[in-house]
Design a protein around this motif. Sequence first.
Motif, PDB file in Angstrom:
ATOM      1  N   THR A  26       0.860  -1.249  -0.034  1.00 19.87           N
ATOM      2  CA  THR A  26      -0.068  -0.165  -0.095  1.00 19.87           C
ATOM      3  C   THR A  26       0.964   1.151  -0.151  1.00 19.87           C
ATOM      4  OG1 THR A  26       0.044   0.192   2.415  1.00 19.87           O
ATOM      5  CG2 THR A  26      -1.714  -1.240   1.331  1.00 19.87           C
ATOM      6  N   VAL A  27       0.361   2.400  -0.346  1.00 20.56           N
ATOM      7  CA  VAL A  27       1.172   3.527  -0.373  1.00 20.56           C
ATOM      8  C   VAL A  27       1.378   3.905   1.175  1.00 20.56           C
ATOM      9  CG1 VAL A  27       0.797   6.220  -0.585  1.00 20.56           C
ATOM     10  CG2 VAL A  27      -0.184   4.657  -2.448  1.00 20.56           C
ATOM     11  N   SER A  28       0.612   3.565   2.155  1.00 21.25           N
ATOM     12  CA  SER A  28       1.036   3.736   3.335  1.00 21.25           C
ATOM     13  C   SER A  28       2.340   2.995   3.705  1.00 21.25           C
ATOM     14  CB  SER A  28      -0.115   3.507   4.379  1.00 21.25           C
ATOM     15  OG  SER A  28       0.132   3.787   5.760  1.00 21.25           O
ATOM     16  N   ALA A  29       1.984   1.639   3.459  1.00 19.01           N
ATOM     17  CA  ALA A  29       3.336   0.879   3.740  1.00 19.01           C
ATOM     18  C   ALA A  29       4.402   1.223   3.195  1.00 19.01           C
ATOM     19  CB  ALA A  29       2.898  -0.756   3.160  1.00 19.01           C
ATOM     20  N   ALA A  30       4.515   1.796   1.830  1.00 20.96           N
ATOM     21  CA  ALA A  30       5.950   2.199   1.179  1.00 20.96           C
ATOM     22  C   ALA A  30       6.512   3.514   1.930  1.00 20.96           C
ATOM     23  CB  ALA A  30       5.521   2.457  -0.203  1.00 20.96           C
ATOM     24  N   VAL A  31       5.219   4.441   2.284  1.00 21.04           N
ATOM     25  CA  VAL A  31       5.887   5.549   2.843  1.00 21.04           C
ATOM     26  C   VAL A  31       6.370   5.228   4.356  1.00 21.04           C
ATOM     27  CG1 VAL A  31       5.204   7.798   4.008  1.00 21.04           C
ATOM     28  CG2 VAL A  31       4.426   6.983   1.679  1.00 21.04           C
ATOM     29  N   ASN A  32       5.686   4.392   5.125  1.00 11.26           N
ATOM     30  CA  ASN A  32       6.349   3.899   6.361  1.00 11.26           C
ATOM     31  C   ASN A  32       7.679   3.278   6.352  1.00 11.26           C
ATOM     32  OD1 ASN A  32       4.615   4.024   8.873  1.00 11.26           O
ATOM     33  ND2 ASN A  32       3.046   3.702   7.473  1.00 11.26           N
ATOM     34  N   PHE A  34      10.031   3.921   3.942  1.00  8.11           N
ATOM     35  CA  PHE A  34      10.810   4.923   3.586  1.00  8.11           C
ATOM     36  C   PHE A  34      11.215   5.714   5.114  1.00  8.11           C
ATOM     37  CE2 PHE A  34      11.228   9.430   3.263  1.00  8.11           C
ATOM     38  CZ  PHE A  34      12.584   9.618   2.534  1.00  8.11           C
ATOM     39  N   ALA A  35      10.223   6.083   5.862  1.00 15.13           N
ATOM     40  CA  ALA A  35      10.339   6.585   7.163  1.00 15.13           C
ATOM     41  C   ALA A  35      11.251   5.987   8.316  1.00 15.13           C
ATOM     42  CB  ALA A  35       9.048   7.261   7.724  1.00 15.13           C
ATOM     43  N   ILE A  44      18.567   9.905   3.903  1.00 16.86           N
ATOM     44  CA  ILE A  44      17.686   9.737   3.073  1.00 16.86           C
ATOM     45  C   ILE A  44      18.093   8.255   2.014  1.00 16.86           C
ATOM     46  CG2 ILE A  44      16.541  10.169   0.916  1.00 16.86           C
ATOM     47  CD1 ILE A  44      16.510  13.113   1.757  1.00 16.86           C
ATOM     48  N   PRO A  45      17.192   7.416   2.140  1.00 18.62           N
ATOM     49  CA  PRO A  45      17.757   6.187   1.860  1.00 18.62           C
ATOM     50  C   PRO A  45      18.053   5.612   0.389  1.00 18.62           C
ATOM     51  CG  PRO A  45      15.467   5.718   2.397  1.00 18.62           C
ATOM     52  CD  PRO A  45      15.928   7.084   2.666  1.00 18.62           C
ATOM     53  N   PHE A  46      18.270   6.954  -0.374  1.00 20.80           N
ATOM     54  CA  PHE A  46      18.711   6.547  -1.680  1.00 20.80           C
ATOM     55  C   PHE A  46      19.580   7.911  -2.169  1.00 20.80           C
ATOM     56  CE2 PHE A  46      14.345   8.067  -1.444  1.00 20.80           C
ATOM     57  CZ  PHE A  46      14.210   9.206  -2.277  1.00 20.80           C
ATOM     58  N   ASN A  47      20.230   7.873  -3.199  1.00 20.46           N
ATOM     59  CA  ASN A  47      21.018   9.052  -3.565  1.00 20.46           C
ATOM     60  C   ASN A  47      20.125  10.405  -4.281  1.00 20.46           C
ATOM     61  OD1 ASN A  47      23.272   7.791  -3.052  1.00 20.46           O
ATOM     62  ND2 ASN A  47      23.684   6.805  -5.081  1.00 20.46           N
ATOM     63  N   VAL A  48      20.479  11.293  -3.873  1.00 21.24           N
ATOM     64  CA  VAL A  48      19.741  12.471  -4.280  1.00 21.24           C
ATOM     65  C   VAL A  48      20.694  13.460  -5.014  1.00 21.24           C
ATOM     66  CG1 VAL A  48      18.559  14.344  -3.578  1.00 21.24           C
ATOM     67  CG2 VAL A  48      18.123  12.313  -2.442  1.00 21.24           C
TER      68      VAL A  48
END
Length: 83
Positions: A26-32, A34-35, A44-48
């Motif tokens: 779910t979108v909620s699970a993906a955002v969680n 990431f957080a 931040i868990p990826f290169n920016v």
Amino acid sequence: MATLSIRMDDCTKTAFEGFCESIGLTVSAAVNMFAKIAVRENRIPFNVSGDPFWSEENQARLWESIKHAKEGKLTEHDLIEVD
């Protein structure tokens, strides 16, 4: 449990929802996810990175090309079509 509200453009939201669905989240699970990773790793868990178009090296090359064009030092090239 807290509620988080974010704003994003409609196209990004729709694409993100489709992506999440395609990987079984779910979108909620993906955002969680990431957080939690961001907090755990304190980053931040990826290169920016910025758009490479605006890099100093690329801008210098573009300005050099513009200078050559203004001086009439252009080279004609044939298009190569790739199937």
